[in-house]
Design a protein around this motif. Structure first.
Motif, mmCIF file in Angstrom:
data_model
loop_
_atom_site.group_PDB
_atom_site.id
_atom_site.type_symbol
_atom_site.label_atom_id
_atom_site.label_comp_id
_atom_site.label_asym_id
_atom_site.label_seq_id
_atom_site.Cartn_x
_atom_site.Cartn_y
_atom_site.Cartn_z
ATOM 1 N N UNK A 1 0.845 -1.200 0.000
ATOM 2 C CA UNK A 1 0.000 0.000 0.000
ATOM 3 C C UNK A 1 0.882 1.254 0.000
ATOM 4 N N UNK A 2 1.947 1.213 0.789
ATOM 5 C CA UNK A 2 2.873 2.353 0.813
ATOM 6 C C UNK A 2 3.406 2.636 -0.596
ATOM 7 N N UNK A 3 3.745 1.566 -1.301
ATOM 8 C CA UNK A 3 4.268 1.737 -2.666
ATOM 9 C C UNK A 3 3.190 2.270 -3.603
ATOM 10 N N UNK A 4 1.978 1.774 -3.398
ATOM 11 C CA UNK A 4 0.852 2.183 -4.252
ATOM 12 C C UNK A 4 0.497 3.650 -4.021
ATOM 13 N N UNK A 5 0.384 4.046 -2.765
ATOM 14 C CA UNK A 5 -0.090 5.402 -2.453
ATOM 15 C C UNK A 5 1.032 6.436 -2.376
ATOM 16 N N UNK A 6 2.162 6.041 -1.848
ATOM 17 C CA UNK A 6 3.224 7.017 -1.628
ATOM 18 C C UNK A 6 2.823 8.023 -0.569
ATOM 19 N N UNK A 7 3.752 8.894 -0.206
ATOM 20 C CA UNK A 7 3.419 9.910 0.781
ATOM 21 C C UNK A 7 2.757 11.080 0.077
ATOM 22 N N UNK A 8 1.798 11.690 0.743
ATOM 23 C CA UNK A 8 1.112 12.840 0.143
ATOM 24 C C UNK A 8 1.915 14.112 0.418
ATOM 25 N N UNK A 9 2.450 14.698 -0.635
ATOM 26 C CA UNK A 9 3.202 15.957 -0.502
ATOM 27 C C UNK A 9 2.603 16.964 -1.488
ATOM 28 N N UNK A 10 1.674 17.784 -1.012
ATOM 29 C CA UNK A 10 0.977 18.690 -1.930
ATOM 30 C C UNK A 10 1.841 19.868 -2.357
ATOM 31 N N UNK A 11 1.648 20.272 -3.605
ATOM 32 C CA UNK A 11 2.339 21.469 -4.081
ATOM 33 C C UNK A 11 1.410 22.681 -4.070
ATOM 34 N N UNK B 1 -12.834 16.919 -12.646
ATOM 35 C CA UNK B 1 -13.734 15.767 -12.701
ATOM 36 C C UNK B 1 -13.568 15.028 -14.031
ATOM 37 N N UNK B 2 -13.440 15.782 -15.113
ATOM 38 C CA UNK B 2 -13.223 15.159 -16.426
ATOM 39 C C UNK B 2 -11.889 14.417 -16.441
ATOM 40 N N UNK B 3 -10.842 15.072 -15.911
ATOM 41 C CA UNK B 3 -9.518 14.433 -15.851
ATOM 42 C C UNK B 3 -9.567 13.136 -15.046
ATOM 43 N N UNK B 4 -10.412 13.141 -14.018
ATOM 44 C CA UNK B 4 -10.463 11.989 -13.114
ATOM 45 C C UNK B 4 -10.878 10.715 -13.853
ATOM 46 N N UNK B 5 -11.630 10.858 -14.935
ATOM 47 C CA UNK B 5 -12.091 9.661 -15.664
ATOM 48 C C UNK B 5 -10.898 8.811 -16.101
ATOM 49 N N UNK B 6 -9.922 9.473 -16.716
ATOM 50 C CA UNK B 6 -8.735 8.756 -17.196
ATOM 51 C C UNK B 6 -7.893 8.267 -16.019
ATOM 52 N N UNK B 7 -7.747 9.139 -15.027
ATOM 53 C CA UNK B 7 -6.915 8.795 -13.866
ATOM 54 C C UNK B 7 -7.499 7.574 -13.146
ATOM 55 N N UNK B 8 -8.816 7.526 -13.027
ATOM 56 C CA UNK B 8 -9.453 6.385 -12.358
ATOM 57 C C UNK B 8 -9.126 5.088 -13.112
ATOM 58 N N UNK B 9 -9.212 5.130 -14.436
ATOM 59 C CA UNK B 9 -8.863 3.933 -15.223
ATOM 60 C C UNK B 9 -7.416 3.510 -14.955
ATOM 61 N N UNK B 10 -6.536 4.486 -14.928
ATOM 62 C CA UNK B 10 -5.111 4.181 -14.676
ATOM 63 C C UNK B 10 -4.920 3.570 -13.291
ATOM 64 N N UNK B 11 -5.591 4.180 -12.310
ATOM 65 C CA UNK B 11 -5.416 3.703 -10.937
ATOM 66 C C UNK B 11 -6.048 2.317 -10.773
ATOM 67 N N UNK B 12 -7.203 2.095 -11.400
ATOM 68 C CA UNK B 12 -7.816 0.756 -11.380
ATOM 69 C C UNK B 12 -6.832 -0.278 -11.946
ATOM 70 N N UNK B 13 -6.198 0.093 -13.057
ATOM 71 C CA UNK B 13 -5.261 -0.841 -13.712
ATOM 72 C C UNK B 13 -4.069 -1.101 -12.794
ATOM 73 N N UNK B 14 -3.567 -0.041 -12.181
ATOM 74 C CA UNK B 14 -2.414 -0.220 -11.292
ATOM 75 C C UNK B 14 -2.798 -1.058 -10.075
ATOM 76 N N UNK C 1 -5.068 -3.340 -9.938
ATOM 77 C CA UNK C 1 -5.204 -4.740 -10.365
ATOM 78 C C UNK C 1 -3.827 -5.402 -10.472
ATOM 79 N N UNK C 2 -2.885 -4.630 -11.036
ATOM 80 C CA UNK C 2 -1.527 -5.161 -11.200
ATOM 81 C C UNK C 2 -0.895 -5.481 -9.847
ATOM 82 N N UNK C 3 -1.099 -4.566 -8.905
ATOM 83 C CA UNK C 3 -0.447 -4.741 -7.601
ATOM 84 C C UNK C 3 -1.179 -5.706 -6.690
ATOM 85 N N UNK C 4 -2.514 -5.651 -6.723
ATOM 86 C CA UNK C 4 -3.284 -6.401 -5.720
ATOM 87 C C UNK C 4 -4.174 -7.492 -6.316
ATOM 88 N N UNK C 5 -4.251 -7.542 -7.655
ATOM 89 C CA UNK C 5 -4.963 -8.638 -8.308
ATOM 90 C C UNK C 5 -6.471 -8.511 -8.364
#
Lengths: 394, 331
Positions: free
Chosen positions: A187-197, A229-242, A244-248
């Motif tokens: 999970x640490x690898x998946x999420x990383x630390x939150x460092x806002x800019x 919100x529009x950007x999130x559509x693509x990001x959600x797909x990417x995160x879903x894919x990641x 799945x790769x990490x956690x199956x």
């Protein structure tokens, strides 16, 4: 190594929070999600989660403290439901407008009056216009996974929006199921630390957050929330894919079930999707061409996926645990909007059912199918249908 | 040649360029308050900038943070009207986890504190957050155009407490939030005024240095709301102190038996017993304070209302453990 434990969705949500390592959690007790902050406070008390747990005096202050903490630049979490979420309403807009990636677990529950503590989705559905991302879990595993996913999507620099994850009151919040708890390192690898800019309160680099905007700038600020919100559509797909790769475990904005060659597709969200899949199996055995679809993501609304789904069936039956007065359910509005300009579109029949914890049974779904079949046959049908109303009580 | 040290730091956190009215007493309160805060941070942590501000919606928020500009040279966040204390709780918790030394300053007007923000304030105080809450009290909802709040004094005209045939203006006594805050038994509570800047600075520094929550209620003028000329802004608040209208006091750890009273000046005679102020004989009648302000103009046709106001002031002082004599103007 991941471990499997039998737990309630509330505990799964608390475990997700523990794994995500938020620095600040502010929460107020409310049925049915009270166990989430209870469990988190245990984790904090035992040193299993290194966080500040603020025992606020209301949900309004819970979300306000989360906004303060997130504006100060740390990962932030809370849980609520129903009236509590409604009490947060004002600040939900502010969290989105300030682009603060707070995650809220929602034990989806009806709204008063009459007071009712059981499941429907009216609480989070009513917050659909606040700018928050919305995920809905079918089971306890999804409650845990989607909270981790929500953090990852919310904190993505292309998104930076708060997110809520809904799981049905009692049906999930208080029901035990086996849940796989991912490995902390993974999970640490998946999420990383939150460092806002963009959001921090650092005396070395003072910034002003939450300003007043005149007409010259307000609309642009609102547009950026739209854009995110529009950007999130693509990001959600990417995160879903990641994920799945990490956690199956595979997630999709719309999960389809036996939709190939289906004439009628029953569309729903949350735990009802489990019932509907069973029901589809039951009808398929009798040779009925029916499928199911589940919205895992409700905001951003998966318009493109809905259009693809619509190509597969002649009737979309929407099964909704919420009401938008004089319209039907919120999904009916969303689906109508997504399909209105399509040249070929299925008939859409809306069903309102299961409000305030009313069980949705196969008998109710038979009624749904009867009406859907009339729509399929080109006969007249009511666009909005209340299923399971007890006429003798009216 | 010897250069005199300025009485307070020349560092600015509330910078020129804000959009407050000419003569705004609350702008003075924020300017001096943040300077005092900075000095306290320097003395306590060795870093004058070791603070962040969470501010409620209100006139001082609106005039200081008009996108894309800002008057703030300190880290600053505004969330909503009623939640400065809750937002500050979150900021403080975050700073704790970030290992950042310093203190959070929450700022709200009287509406955002005495009324809609009261619950969040109480929650923040009882949870013992390391926050100083500064209530700038201009005694009405000035941001929305002069409507009464529970901190509006008896008799005052506002747009929602207009004097008329059946009304003398605001018909309820002022709600003293400082006393409510003190009931939480927090380390430090004080009232202050821009009419006595030295006392105000001292109290802000003291509040900023305590460990745990502190609350300061500072009276400051609203030029359009009080209907005073801009150049009278400080004079009028000084008169509030000198006539007994605005008691300056400190309550530590909720000890109501040992309330510290700042002598009001203006020729008032202060009687002490065992170091404690027990009686004050004011020399200036409240009329001197009232007559400078358009918001009390109608009271001069209703002297019984001014007498009523005098009785209320006495009652407030009685809560503070002080017997006061309030003179009537000489005929």
């Amino acid at each position: 190594m991941p471990v499997r434990k039998v737990m309630k969705a509330n505990e799964a949500a608390a475990w997700a929070a523990r794994l995500a390592k938020p620095k600040v959690i502010a929460a107020f007790p409310i049925t049915p999600s009270t166990l989430v902050p209870e469990k988190i406070s245990e984790f904090v008390a035992n040193g299993e989660l290194d966080a500040e747990f603020i025992k606020v005096e209301s949900e309004h202050s819970a979300i306000s403290a989360c906004v303060g903490a997130s504006a100060a630049g740390v990962r932030t979490f809370t849980a609520t439901a129903s009236q509590g979420l409604a009490l947060m309403h004002e600040i939900l807009f502010i969290a989105a407008g300030m682009r603060l990636p707070i995650v809220v677990a929602v034990g989806n529950r009806s709204l008063s009056a009459p007071i009712n503590i059981w499941n429907d989705w009216q609480d989070s559905i009513s917050e659909r216009d606040t700018g928050w991302l919305q995920f809905y879990a079918e089971n306890n595993q999804e409650a845990l996974d989607l909270i981790l996913i929500a953090f990852k999507v919310a904190e993505d620099e292309r998104v930076l929006l708060p997110a809520m994850v809904g799981f049905d009151a009692f049906i999930l919040t208080h029901t035990v199921e086996p849940v796989e708890i991912p490995d902390q390192e993974a999970v640490d690898e998946f999420l990383g630390e939150y460092v806002p800019k963009h959001a921090y309160l650092d005396p070395a680099k003072p910034i002003t957050q939450g300003t007043l905007a005149f007409p010259a700038h307000y609309m642009e600020a609102r547009y950026t929330v739209w854009e995110a919100n529009e950007n999130a559509k693509k990001v959600i797909d990417e995160v879903f894919a990641e994920f799945e790769k990490r956690f199956g475990r595979k997630y999709q904005k719309i999960e389809e079930y036996r939709t190939d060659d289906a004439e009628i597709i029953l569309v729903t969200m949350g735990s009802l999707a489990g019932t509907v899949k069973e029901y589809v199996d039951h009808l398929r055995e009798k040779g009925v061409k029916v499928g199911a679809a589940k919205l895992t993501v409700y905001r951003p609304f998966p318009t493109e996926e809905v259009r693809e789904l619509a190509k597969k069936a002649k009737v979309l039956a929407l099964l909704e645990k919420n009401v938008t007065f004089s319209v039907g359910g919120a999904l009916f509005q969303d689906f109508s909007r997504a399909l209105i300009n399509e040249s070929e579109k299925p008939r859409i029949v809306d069903f309102i059912l299961g409000l305030g914890g009313r069980d949705v049974t196969f008998r109710d779904l038979d009624e749904v199918m009867d009406i859907s079949k009339r729509a399929l046959a080109g006969e007249e049908f009511d666009e909005v249908n209340w299923i399971g109303l007890r006429k003798e009580v009216l | 040649m010897a250069v005199r040290k300025p009485p307070i730091t020349t560092r600015e956190y509330w910078a020129p360029g804000h959009a407050a009215c000419a003569g705004c007493g609350c702008a003075v309160a924020l300017k001096l308050g943040t300077k005092a805060f900075s000095e306290a941070m320097e003395e306590k942590y060795g870093d004058p900038n070791a603070f962040a501000i969470a501010q409620a919606t209100g006139c001082m928020e609106v005039v200081s943070a008009v996108f894309p500009y800002t008057a703030w040279k300190a880290p600053w966040v505004h969330v909503a009207f009623e939640n400065a204390a809750a937002a500050a709780s979150g900021v403080e918790a975050a700073w704790k986890k970030l290992g950042r030394k310093g203190k959070i300053l929450a700022i709200g007007g009287d509406g955002g504190t005495a009324d809609i923000g009261m619950q969040a304030l109480s929650g923040m105080l009882e949870r013992w957050h390391n926050v100083v809450y500064l209530m700038y009290d201009n005694e009405a909802y000035m941001n929305t155009g002069i409507q009464r709040s529970s901190s509006t004094p008896y008799g005052a005209w506002t747009t929602t407490s207009p004097p008329g045939k059946y009304s003398i203006g605001e018909d309820k006594p002022k709600k003293w939030v400082a006393l409510i805050a003190a009931a939480h038994q927090i380390p430090y509570v004080a009232t202050a005024s821009v009419g006595n800047p030295y006392d105000y600075i001292r109290k802000m520094k003291k509040a900023a240095k305590v460990d745990g929550p502190a609350f300061i209620q500072v009276q400051c003028t609203c030029v359009p709301g009080w209907r005073v000329p801009p150049e009278k802004s400080i004079e009028v608040t000084r008169l509030a102190i000198e006539t007994g209208m605005w008691p300056l006091f400190e309550i530590e750890n909720g000890d109501f038996h040992n309330i510290k009273i700042q002598p009001p000046g203006g020729g008032a005679k202060v009687k002490r017993e065992g170091g404690r102020v027990v009686a004050i004989e004011f020399k200036k009648p409240v009329e001197e304070y009232l007559k400078l302000q358009g918001r009390f103009k109608h009271l001069f046709k209703r002297p019984e209302a001014i007498d009523q106001l005098r009785e209320q002031i006495k009652a407030t002082w009685k809560v503070l453990g002080v017997d006061v004599t309030l003179p009537k103007p000489e005929e």
